[in-house]
Motif scaffolding. Sequence first.
Motif, PDB file in Angstrom:
ATOM      1  N   UNK A 293       0.832  -1.198   0.000  1.00 14.18           N
ATOM      2  CA  UNK A 293       0.000   0.000   0.000  1.00 14.18           C
ATOM      3  C   UNK A 293       0.865   1.246   0.000  1.00 14.18           C
ATOM      4  N   UNK A 294       0.397   2.259  -0.733  1.00 15.05           N
ATOM      5  CA  UNK A 294       1.031   3.569  -0.695  1.00 15.05           C
ATOM      6  C   UNK A 294      -0.038   4.616  -0.443  1.00 15.05           C
ATOM      7  N   UNK A 295       0.345   5.698   0.185  1.00 14.55           N
ATOM      8  CA  UNK A 295      -0.541   6.784   0.584  1.00 14.55           C
ATOM      9  C   UNK A 295      -0.255   7.969  -0.327  1.00 14.55           C
ATOM     10  N   UNK A 296      -1.260   8.485  -1.036  1.00 16.89           N
ATOM     11  CA  UNK A 296      -1.026   9.501  -2.065  1.00 16.89           C
ATOM     12  C   UNK A 296      -1.865  10.756  -1.845  1.00 16.89           C
ATOM     13  N   UNK A 297      -1.451  11.840  -2.525  1.00 16.81           N
ATOM     14  CA  UNK A 297      -2.154  13.125  -2.426  1.00 16.81           C
ATOM     15  C   UNK A 297      -3.262  13.265  -3.451  1.00 16.81           C
ATOM     16  N   UNK A 298      -3.105  12.629  -4.613  1.00 14.76           N
ATOM     17  CA  UNK A 298      -4.078  12.747  -5.705  1.00 14.76           C
ATOM     18  C   UNK A 298      -4.306  11.354  -6.285  1.00 14.76           C
ATOM     19  N   UNK A 299      -5.439  10.759  -5.948  1.00 17.12           N
ATOM     20  CA  UNK A 299      -5.729   9.384  -6.349  1.00 17.12           C
ATOM     21  C   UNK A 299      -5.800   9.232  -7.867  1.00 17.12           C
ATOM     22  N   UNK A 300      -6.468  10.159  -8.549  1.00 19.12           N
ATOM     23  CA  UNK A 300      -6.601  10.050 -10.007  1.00 19.12           C
ATOM     24  C   UNK A 300      -5.246  10.145 -10.693  1.00 19.12           C
ATOM     25  N   UNK A 301      -4.408  11.051 -10.240  1.00 22.47           N
ATOM     26  CA  UNK A 301      -3.079  11.222 -10.826  1.00 22.47           C
ATOM     27  C   UNK A 301      -2.209   9.980 -10.579  1.00 22.47           C
ATOM     28  N   UNK A 302      -2.259   9.457  -9.355  1.00 21.59           N
ATOM     29  CA  UNK A 302      -1.474   8.268  -9.029  1.00 21.59           C
ATOM     30  C   UNK A 302      -1.970   7.057  -9.814  1.00 21.59           C
ATOM     31  N   UNK A 303      -3.292   6.880  -9.872  1.00 20.62           N
ATOM     32  CA  UNK A 303      -3.863   5.739 -10.602  1.00 20.62           C
ATOM     33  C   UNK A 303      -3.509   5.816 -12.082  1.00 20.62           C
ATOM     34  N   UNK A 304      -3.580   7.015 -12.655  1.00 20.92           N
ATOM     35  CA  UNK A 304      -3.221   7.183 -14.069  1.00 20.92           C
ATOM     36  C   UNK A 304      -1.753   6.833 -14.297  1.00 20.92           C
ATOM     37  N   UNK A 305      -0.885   7.214 -13.389  1.00 21.06           N
ATOM     38  CA  UNK A 305       0.537   6.909 -13.511  1.00 21.06           C
ATOM     39  C   UNK A 305       0.767   5.395 -13.512  1.00 21.06           C
ATOM     40  N   UNK A 306       0.177   4.699 -12.554  1.00 21.35           N
ATOM     41  CA  UNK A 306       0.416   3.255 -12.463  1.00 21.35           C
ATOM     42  C   UNK A 306      -0.241   2.491 -13.615  1.00 21.35           C
ATOM     43  N   UNK A 307      -1.323   3.008 -14.155  1.00 21.99           N
ATOM     44  CA  UNK A 307      -1.966   2.366 -15.306  1.00 21.99           C
ATOM     45  C   UNK A 307      -1.250   2.725 -16.609  1.00 21.99           C
ATOM     46  N   UNK A 308      -1.073   4.006 -16.864  1.00 24.00           N
ATOM     47  CA  UNK A 308      -0.580   4.472 -18.168  1.00 24.00           C
ATOM     48  C   UNK A 308       0.939   4.443 -18.315  1.00 24.00           C
ATOM     49  N   UNK A 309       1.660   4.717 -17.259  1.00 25.02           N
ATOM     50  CA  UNK A 309       3.124   4.743 -17.334  1.00 25.02           C
ATOM     51  C   UNK A 309       3.716   3.386 -16.972  1.00 25.02           C
ATOM     52  N   UNK A 310       3.378   2.878 -15.803  1.00 23.17           N
ATOM     53  CA  UNK A 310       3.930   1.588 -15.382  1.00 23.17           C
ATOM     54  C   UNK A 310       3.277   0.445 -16.152  1.00 23.17           C
ATOM     55  N   UNK A 311       1.992   0.569 -16.462  1.00 25.01           N
ATOM     56  CA  UNK A 311       1.312  -0.465 -17.245  1.00 25.01           C
ATOM     57  C   UNK A 311       0.605  -1.516 -16.417  1.00 25.01           C
TER      58      UNK A 311
END
Length: 154
Positions: free
Chosen positions: A33-51
């Motif tokens: 688990x990680x704790x983030x400031x912006x859920x949409x931005x973090x989710x987009x990063x892990x989906x679109x960048x990391x894959x």
Amino acid sequence: MKRILIPLVFVFIAVMNVQAQQNKAVVLSNHQAIYVTDLKKAAAFYADIIGLEQVDEPFKIGKHAWFKTGPKTTLHIILGADKPREYFKNNHMCFSVPSLEDFIKKLDAKQVPYEDVNGKRSAITNRVDGVKQIWLQDPDNYWIEINNDPAIFR
């Protein structure tokens, strides 16, 4: 008497071995688990960048996102951090890709910076075992290692 005792000792050892294996605790990774400031931005990063593949979010309250990280493991992203923090590079997640070159092309196309283990921008670390790796940070500054370890894909 010796003829009977020696086989009995071997049977006893075998039974004890089986019991020890059956009583051995099994511990498997379920999620990180990680704790983030912006859920949409973090989710987009892990989906679109990391894959990573996003999976069903069990809580349904808009503060969590879950991503598949292995056959039976997930990454749990939780909204609520007040600001991004600074993290040591040694405190990181690692993902393996079949082609580090293709992954770097994607990073370059999306203008996502990466570096080698020593911090040299747009550089690749060549480990002594032949595995190549790069390092990048997510929107909340969590460090991520990406490598091409072929053992993962066997």
